[in-house]
Design an enzyme around this catalytic site. Structure first.
Site, PDB file in Angstrom:
ATOM      1  N   CYS A 188       7.320 -20.799  34.116  1.00 35.84           N
ATOM      2  CA  CYS A 188       8.589 -20.195  34.533  1.00 35.84           C
ATOM      3  C   CYS A 188       9.253 -21.039  35.627  1.00 35.84           C
ATOM      4  CB  CYS A 188       8.368 -18.742  34.955  1.00 35.84           C
ATOM      5  SG  CYS A 188       9.902 -17.771  34.990  1.00 35.84           S
ATOM      6  N   HIS A 243       4.975 -15.912  30.853  1.00 36.18           N
ATOM      7  CA  HIS A 243       3.941 -15.344  31.715  1.00 36.18           C
ATOM      8  C   HIS A 243       2.886 -14.675  30.834  1.00 36.18           C
ATOM      9  CE1 HIS A 243       6.144 -15.942  35.464  1.00 36.18           C
ATOM     10  NE2 HIS A 243       7.225 -15.471  34.867  1.00 36.18           N
TER      11      HIS A 243
END
Length: 484
Positions: free
Chosen positions: A329, A427
């Site tokens: 991310c 994630h």
């Protein structure tokens, strides 16, 4: 319909754990129960089935209730992006960023969202199990409170007060907290739970007797100190590790000031063949097999800190010696050429050079991407599932070698031409046993043991419910929950 609230004398007193335990205990009794936290401040969040985000603690509590996470379970989420400000998320959607003074004035609006969510949940479930935030006795925060007694007063619910005896001063914490509440708030407290006790309970009994006599309120039980409980932390990084094999993979995670979703690394912390180390300010990055750049709520600010600490040089050296590197991310964004924040979403508007290790650039946009996803890792075509929470749009030639092929037809992330660097927006990619094993093999670990992280989490939730049965006054709890 019954609402029962758990408040704590301090942060990390055990509120999240106790609510999780009570949710699964009630479910065992055949009671349909739902978790709720009016306001959460955390950088660890989960994507919900309705396309929003909530605190990860509420997602774990939803699992304890065997429910899919929903934005009504945590209607107000604050994600700090500076020392004095935070992104405000209402019903799973980012509204704006505010400093503390502005948010204080905004609380009345936030309270409307809280009460609307509670009304919907209480209309659907017979028991709503509520978690407070921090302490109800913070004098400077009591005006306009929506997280603790302000909420309890608004919905007229009873409260259990939990305190951590392992910190010391448990009786001062409980009595002091009670003394700082108003008379009507004091009357809401129906009992105490003491958490993390070690030793002979007989030696504690005189103190418990005194506490009940001093306050006129019952001690509902004493929960033991549990050393090997591995549920996701709400915010603080859990650095505990279990016993490791001799042949381990050394993994380093640099801890940046605005690190987010560090629960990504919980499966690695529990893996018997992984030596996971979190490296903080002032610490050099030691030799390792794998470095992982984590998510960040302030990518440009954390990039500046990474450089100031000399970690960019250490990462370059790590790659020269053949080490592997993952960016997740915000970490993905750092690996590119540039990060642009024209709207000032994560700090002052502007642009910053990235580490330049992958040929792409990222622009932060107001519309956040929130979705649960599944697909296959380019490594071994292993199945992977996870979630996206990001405001960045990343474009560049490096994306032509994606890290993940998603089931919805999109591709995600990148793998460098030499195979040393993997970048992804996903994630949770270590939670699946097959994807975790594939990544560990790629990083250099032979004969990888597969662990079922979901089964471990479920086991620990069951253990918590066992502790309720064994150590708490369940008859009194049933009355408080309105359960016959």
């Amino acid at each position: 319909m019954t609402t029962l609230m758990v408040q704590g004398t301090t942060s990390d007193a055990g509120k999240s754990t106790l609510v999780t335990a009570l949710c699964r205990w009630l479910l065992r009794q055949g009671v349909a129960v739902v978790p709720f936290k009016p306001q959460n401040m955390a950088l660890n969040s989960a994507v919900t089935a309705d396309g929003g985000e909530i605190g990860r603690a509420q997602a774990v509590q939803a699992q304890a209730c065997r429910l899919a996470p929903h934005t009504d379970m945590n209607p107000v989420l604050l994600k700090p992006n500076s020392d004095t400000g935070a992104q405000v998320i209402i019903h799973g959607r980012a509204v704006t960023s505010m400093n503390a003074v502005a948010y204080h004035d905004y609380k009345a609006i936030a309270m409307q969202a809280v009460l609307a969510s509670h009304q919907r949940l209480s209309g659907e479930y017979p028991v709503v199990m509520v978690e407070g935030a921090g302490s109800p006795a913070e004098i400077n925060l009591r005006a306009g409170d929506i997280a603790n007694m302000g909420f309890a007063e608004a919905v007229d619910c009873p409260v259990i007060l939990v305190a951590d005896i392992n910190r010391g001063g448990v009786f001062a914490h409980l009595v002091g907290t009670l003394e700082l509440l108003s008379p009507t708030e004091q009357a809401r407290v129906k009992g105490f739970v003491i958490n993390r006790f070690r030793g002979d309970i007989a030696l504690l009994q005189p103190g418990l007797d005194w506490l009940e006599q001093r306050t006129g309120k019952p001690v509902l039980g004493v929960l033991p100190y549990v050393t090997d409980l591995h549920l996701e932390a709400e915010d603080g990084i859990d650095v505990r590790q279990g016993a490791k094999d001799e042949r381990v993979l050394k993994v380093i995670v640099p801890v940046l000031p605005r690190i987010s979703n560090h629960t990504d690394f919980d499966p690695l912390r529990l893996h018997p063949q992984v030596d996971l180390q979190f490296i903080g300010p002032g610490q050099p990055i030691p030799p390792a097999d794998l470095i992982i750049l984590p998510g960040s709520k302030s990518v440009r600010g954390d990039l500046a800190q990474l450089r100031e600490r000399g970690w960019d040089t250490a990462i370059a050296r790590h790659l020269r010696y053949g080490g592997k590197l993952i960016g997740i991310c915000g970490g993905l964004q750092m690996l590119g050429r540039e990060v642009h924040d024209p709207l000032g979403l994560e700090g002052p508007a502007g642009s910053s050079p990235g580490l330049g290790l992958l040929d792409y650039a990222t622009v932060l946009e107001a519309q956040k991407q929130l979705r649960n996803v599944a697909g296959a890792l380019s490594l071994e075509q292993s199945p992977v599932a996870g979630y996206e929470i990001h405001a960045g749009v990343t474009q560049g030639p490096a994306l032509q070698r994606p890290a993940v092929q998603l089931a919805d037809g999109r591709s995600d992330g990148a793998i460098s031409a030499d195979g040393q660097i993997l970048a992804t927006y996903l994630h949770g990619l270590f939670e699946g046993s097959q994807s975790c094993a594939a990544l560990l093999r790629w990083a250099g670990l032979a004969d990888v043991q597969q662990i079922d992280y979901e089964a471990l989490r479920e086991r620990d939730i069951e253990r918590l419910a066992d502790l309720v049965e064994k150590h708490l006054d369940t008859a009194h709890l049933r009355k408080l929950c309105g359960v016959a």
